[in-house]
Design a protein around this motif. Structure first.
Motif, short mmCIF file in Angstrom:
data_model
loop_
_atom_site.label_atom_id
_atom_site.label_comp_id
_atom_site.label_asym_id
_atom_site.label_seq_id
_atom_site.Cartn_x
_atom_site.Cartn_y
_atom_site.Cartn_z
N GLY A 23 46.77 99.67 37.28
CA GLY A 23 47.86 100.52 37.76
C GLY A 23 47.91 101.86 37.07
O GLY A 23 48.13 102.90 37.71
N GLY B 221 45.04 103.89 38.37
CA GLY B 221 45.26 104.27 39.76
C GLY B 221 46.17 105.48 39.92
O GLY B 221 46.05 106.22 40.90
N LEU B 222 47.06 105.70 38.95
CA LEU B 222 47.96 106.85 39.04
C LEU B 222 47.22 108.18 39.00
O LEU B 222 47.74 109.20 39.46
CB LEU B 222 48.98 106.80 37.89
CG LEU B 222 50.02 105.68 37.94
CD1 LEU B 222 50.87 105.70 36.68
CD2 LEU B 222 50.91 105.83 39.17
N THR B 223 46.01 108.19 38.47
CA THR B 223 45.29 109.44 38.27
C THR B 223 44.77 110.06 39.56
O THR B 223 44.41 111.24 39.57
CB THR B 223 44.11 109.23 37.30
OG1 THR B 223 43.20 108.28 37.88
CG2 THR B 223 44.60 108.69 35.97
N SER C 196 46.36 109.91 42.72
CA SER C 196 47.35 110.20 43.76
C SER C 196 47.45 111.69 44.06
O SER C 196 47.39 112.12 45.21
CB SER C 196 48.72 109.65 43.34
OG SER C 196 48.69 108.25 43.21
N GLN D 26 38.82 100.26 50.85
CA GLN D 26 39.68 99.15 50.45
C GLN D 26 39.19 97.83 51.03
O GLN D 26 39.36 96.78 50.41
CB GLN D 26 41.12 99.42 50.88
CG GLN D 26 41.82 100.45 50.01
CD GLN D 26 43.32 100.47 50.24
OE1 GLN D 26 43.82 101.16 51.11
NE2 GLN D 26 44.05 99.71 49.44
N LEU E 176 43.21 99.56 42.86
CA LEU E 176 44.37 100.42 42.63
C LEU E 176 44.03 101.89 42.81
O LEU E 176 44.89 102.68 43.22
CB LEU E 176 44.94 100.15 41.24
CG LEU E 176 46.07 99.11 41.15
CD1 LEU E 176 47.29 99.58 41.91
CD2 LEU E 176 45.60 97.76 41.68
N LEU E 177 42.81 102.28 42.49
CA LEU E 177 42.40 103.66 42.74
C LEU E 177 42.45 103.98 44.24
O LEU E 177 43.02 105.00 44.66
CB LEU E 177 40.99 103.91 42.20
CG LEU E 177 40.84 104.09 40.69
CD1 LEU E 177 39.38 104.12 40.30
CD2 LEU E 177 41.54 105.36 40.23
N SER F 54 46.21 103.77 45.59
CA SER F 54 47.04 104.92 45.22
C SER F 54 46.66 106.14 46.04
O SER F 54 47.52 106.87 46.54
CB SER F 54 46.89 105.22 43.73
OG SER F 54 47.34 104.14 42.94
N LEU G 225 47.97 105.78 49.66
CA LEU G 225 49.39 106.07 49.85
C LEU G 225 49.65 107.56 49.89
O LEU G 225 50.49 108.04 50.66
CB LEU G 225 50.19 105.42 48.71
CG LEU G 225 50.32 103.90 48.76
CD1 LEU G 225 51.05 103.39 47.52
CD2 LEU G 225 51.05 103.45 50.02
N ALA G 226 48.94 108.32 49.05
CA ALA G 226 49.13 109.77 49.05
C ALA G 226 48.66 110.38 50.37
O ALA G 226 49.34 111.24 50.95
CB ALA G 226 48.37 110.39 47.88
#
Length: 276
Positions: free
Chosen positions: A78, A81-83, A85, A108, A132-133, A136, A139-140
């Protein structure tokens, strides 16, 4: 003229009224780009429901990982994965978000299928990070695509429609996952994982039926003024932080509750031989 008045005055048949009522209650919109996007979302979220309901038990009961290992791996994944977005969201503003999201859906699908090969914690960590990469970034890009489909005047309606469709899809997927969890066999869990991967392929195929949405040109001066503006908006940061805390309930529902149900609650049910 008299014929038209008679037709207008004639009451609708019960079947026609039932059809209109069903159409009014259905979250699926009328034919058009938003309906295509809704069907892609439905396919995607059915897979999400499958995986959210069955991931924890698949990884612990079938793969053989400990609950602590699963939690640690998902935490690391997680954070990594934030990196992606923001970079992928920015890329969606400069490219066609439909094509970009379809490509991410295909990625995916591959990553979701890779869970079939997981047999150790290092392998799980690699797959979880990749998942997660891509999730994320997806979603963006999804936000840019929904905004393009809805247009300036219909974005709120589009987002609301897709949220209703997503809730329906997750509920259906979670219900289907119940059959695999009830069987609690290696084959059942493998079918669950394969089903999740397949929904990404269906979603990508539906997305490609949408028209292309080339980005509108933006003045460089406007882009320069907006850069970093969100980080200086205290109210935006406060809402984002609060939302992040509230989102912790997803981890409780998808990881903690299933593991608790099969390890703790089952101890009080001696008739449940499989769980005890």
């Amino acid at each position: 003229m008299a014929v038209d008045e008679d037709a207008a005055a004639r009451p609708s048949s019960p079947s026609r009224l039932a059809g209109r009522l069903a159409a009014a209650m259905s979250p699926i919109p009328p034919p058009g780009p938003l309906r295509t996007l809704s069907l892609a979302t439905l396919a995607n979220t059915v897979g999400s429901g499958l995986w959210l309901a069955g991931a924890a038990l698949y990884l612990t009961r079938d793969v053989g990982l400990s609950a602590a290992s699963v939690g640690a791996g998902l935490t690391v994944a997680g954070l990594v994965g934030l990196t992606v977005s923001v970079p992928l969201g920015s890329l969606a503003d400069r490219r066609d978000p439909r094509t970009l999201r379809a490509v991410l859906q295909l990625c995916q699908a591959v990553v979701a299928a890779a869970y079939l090969l997981v047999g150790s914690f290092p392998a799980f960590l690699i797959v979880a990070v990749l998942e997660l990469l891509s999730a994320s970034g997806n979603l963006a890009v999804r936000a840019a695509l929904v905004a393009a489909v809805g247009g300036p005047d219909g974005r709120v309606h589009a987002f609301a429609t897709l949220r209703a469709v997503a809730n329906l899809g997750i509920a259906v997927g979670a219900g289907l996952a119940g059959f695999a969890l009830a069987a609690d066999t290696h084959v059942a869990y493998q079918v669950l994982v394969a089903g999740n991967a397949t929904t990404y392929l269906v979603s990508a195929a539906l997305l490609l039926r949408l028209p292309a949405y080339p980005p509108a040109p933006r003045p460089r001066t406007a882009v320069g003024r907006r850069r970093g503006q969100a980080l200086r908006d205290g109210r935006f940061l406060a809402v984002s932080g609060t939302s992040a805390v509230l989102a912790l309930h997803l981890t409780v529902l998808t990881l903690v509750v299933p593991l608790w149900a099969v390890t703790r609650a089952a101890r009080h049910r001696p008739w449940c031989r499989r769980c005890c």
